[in-house]
Design a protein around this motif. Sequence first.
Motif, PDB file in Angstrom:
ATOM      1  N   ALA A 163      19.937-101.767  81.723  1.00 15.50           N
ATOM      2  CA  ALA A 163      19.866-101.896  80.261  1.00 15.50           C
ATOM      3  C   ALA A 163      21.260-101.965  79.657  1.00 15.50           C
ATOM      4  O   ALA A 163      21.522-102.763  78.750  1.00 15.50           O
ATOM      5  CB  ALA A 163      19.082-100.723  79.674  1.00 15.50           C
ATOM      6  N   VAL A 164      22.157-101.135  80.140  1.00 16.50           N
ATOM      7  CA  VAL A 164      23.530-101.138  79.640  1.00 16.50           C
ATOM      8  C   VAL A 164      24.218-102.460  79.957  1.00 16.50           C
ATOM      9  O   VAL A 164      24.883-103.059  79.103  1.00 16.50           O
ATOM     10  CB  VAL A 164      24.326 -99.959  80.239  1.00 16.50           C
ATOM     11  CG1 VAL A 164      25.812-100.075  79.900  1.00 16.50           C
ATOM     12  CG2 VAL A 164      23.782 -98.631  79.714  1.00 16.50           C
ATOM     13  N   THR A 190      22.743-105.267  77.660  1.00 15.00           N
ATOM     14  CA  THR A 190      22.878-105.164  76.205  1.00 15.00           C
ATOM     15  C   THR A 190      24.269-104.743  75.740  1.00 15.00           C
ATOM     16  O   THR A 190      24.626-104.972  74.579  1.00 15.00           O
ATOM     17  CB  THR A 190      21.862-104.158  75.633  1.00 15.00           C
ATOM     18  OG1 THR A 190      22.185-102.838  76.121  1.00 15.00           O
ATOM     19  CG2 THR A 190      20.443-104.517  76.047  1.00 15.00           C
ATOM     20  N   ALA A 226      22.168 -96.494  76.771  1.00 16.05           N
ATOM     21  CA  ALA A 226      20.728 -96.535  77.052  1.00 16.05           C
ATOM     22  C   ALA A 226      20.231 -95.142  77.422  1.00 16.05           C
ATOM     23  O   ALA A 226      20.951 -94.365  78.067  1.00 16.05           O
ATOM     24  CB  ALA A 226      20.431 -97.519  78.177  1.00 16.05           C
ATOM     25  N   THR A 248      17.899 -98.295  73.549  1.00 13.34           N
ATOM     26  CA  THR A 248      19.340 -98.489  73.435  1.00 13.34           C
ATOM     27  C   THR A 248      19.823 -97.844  72.147  1.00 13.34           C
ATOM     28  O   THR A 248      19.031 -97.479  71.278  1.00 13.34           O
ATOM     29  CB  THR A 248      19.702 -99.984  73.401  1.00 13.34           C
ATOM     30  OG1 THR A 248      18.997-100.598  72.309  1.00 13.34           O
ATOM     31  CG2 THR A 248      19.326-100.675  74.696  1.00 13.34           C
ATOM     32  N   HIS A 251      17.659-108.406  73.010  1.00 18.59           N
ATOM     33  CA  HIS A 251      17.669-107.038  73.511  1.00 18.59           C
ATOM     34  C   HIS A 251      16.267-106.435  73.550  1.00 18.59           C
ATOM     35  O   HIS A 251      15.929-105.677  74.462  1.00 18.59           O
ATOM     36  CB  HIS A 251      18.592-106.172  72.649  1.00 18.59           C
ATOM     37  CG  HIS A 251      20.044-106.461  72.867  1.00 18.59           C
ATOM     38  ND1 HIS A 251      21.053-105.698  72.322  1.00 18.59           N
ATOM     39  CD2 HIS A 251      20.652-107.439  73.588  1.00 18.59           C
ATOM     40  CE1 HIS A 251      22.231-106.198  72.691  1.00 18.59           C
ATOM     41  NE2 HIS A 251      22.003-107.260  73.445  1.00 18.59           N
ATOM     42  N   ILE A 301      14.611-104.778  76.884  1.00 25.29           N
ATOM     43  CA  ILE A 301      14.166-103.383  76.946  1.00 25.29           C
ATOM     44  C   ILE A 301      12.668-103.307  77.237  1.00 25.29           C
ATOM     45  O   ILE A 301      12.229-102.466  78.037  1.00 25.29           O
ATOM     46  CB  ILE A 301      14.515-102.648  75.637  1.00 25.29           C
ATOM     47  CG1 ILE A 301      16.038-102.537  75.494  1.00 25.29           C
ATOM     48  CG2 ILE A 301      13.882-101.262  75.608  1.00 25.29           C
ATOM     49  CD1 ILE A 301      16.737-101.905  76.677  1.00 25.29           C
TER      50      ILE A 301
END
Length: 248
Positions: free
Chosen positions: A93-94, A97, A101, A215, A229, A233
């Motif tokens: 996720a990091v 985006t 997270a 996030t 995003h 997610i």
Amino acid sequence: MSAGTVKSMGRGLNVLFAAAAAVEPSTSTQIADRLGRNRVQVSRSLQSLETAGLLTRDPSTRVYSLSWRLRTQATRAARARLLVEGPAILREAVEATGASAFLAEVRGDGSVALLEDVPAGLSWVGRSYPLYCDDAGQALLWDCTREELEAVFAGTEFIAYGPAAPRGVAEFEARLLAARERGYAVVDGESEPGVFAVAAPVRDFSGRIVCALHTEGPSAVLAPLVERHGEVIKGLADRLSALLGWRP
């Protein structure tokens, strides 16, 4: 162990998994039809599983469901896997985006981070924030009806920690309904000014929401990227749910 015994165990496990995967408790006939197997054989397997304490049967409706003993063990296993698989999901996720997270869960009327990947800044693990304006709040209460929301927020004072924080249950519900339609929650300036987040629910094998993936970062940077995003997610949350045994 003979080939016949292994085959028999495999058939029994298939019946157990079919009973566990049902959205609602099922009769032996419904389970047999779902498997496309002989109803008498499936009924015998169900009786054996009940005797072993893996399933329970309602004496009036004659429907089968997982026993509490097995459900408790499965819940513990799902929790352990969440803690093992969660860090890799957060890392993805990091990377996708550029934002921090988190995996957060409900405690009382608050949201608490249990895992995080924060490239820069303070840790939020173990710290509670009000569900009504938290970045993960809508995702954690994703399945709630209006009546359930009223119960959750019965003793809650809707303080405006951010300029866009909801002012009551009705406003929170409206945002929740929009999030369901979208497929992910968008929280902008609710927890504090200038903070933006997207979030999606994570389910375990039973379909219960166990946590939310979200996030967090500055609105000026993340808001223009909300659709991309949001899909990222949602996809990662769905993948984590599948790892915990959830089958829609």
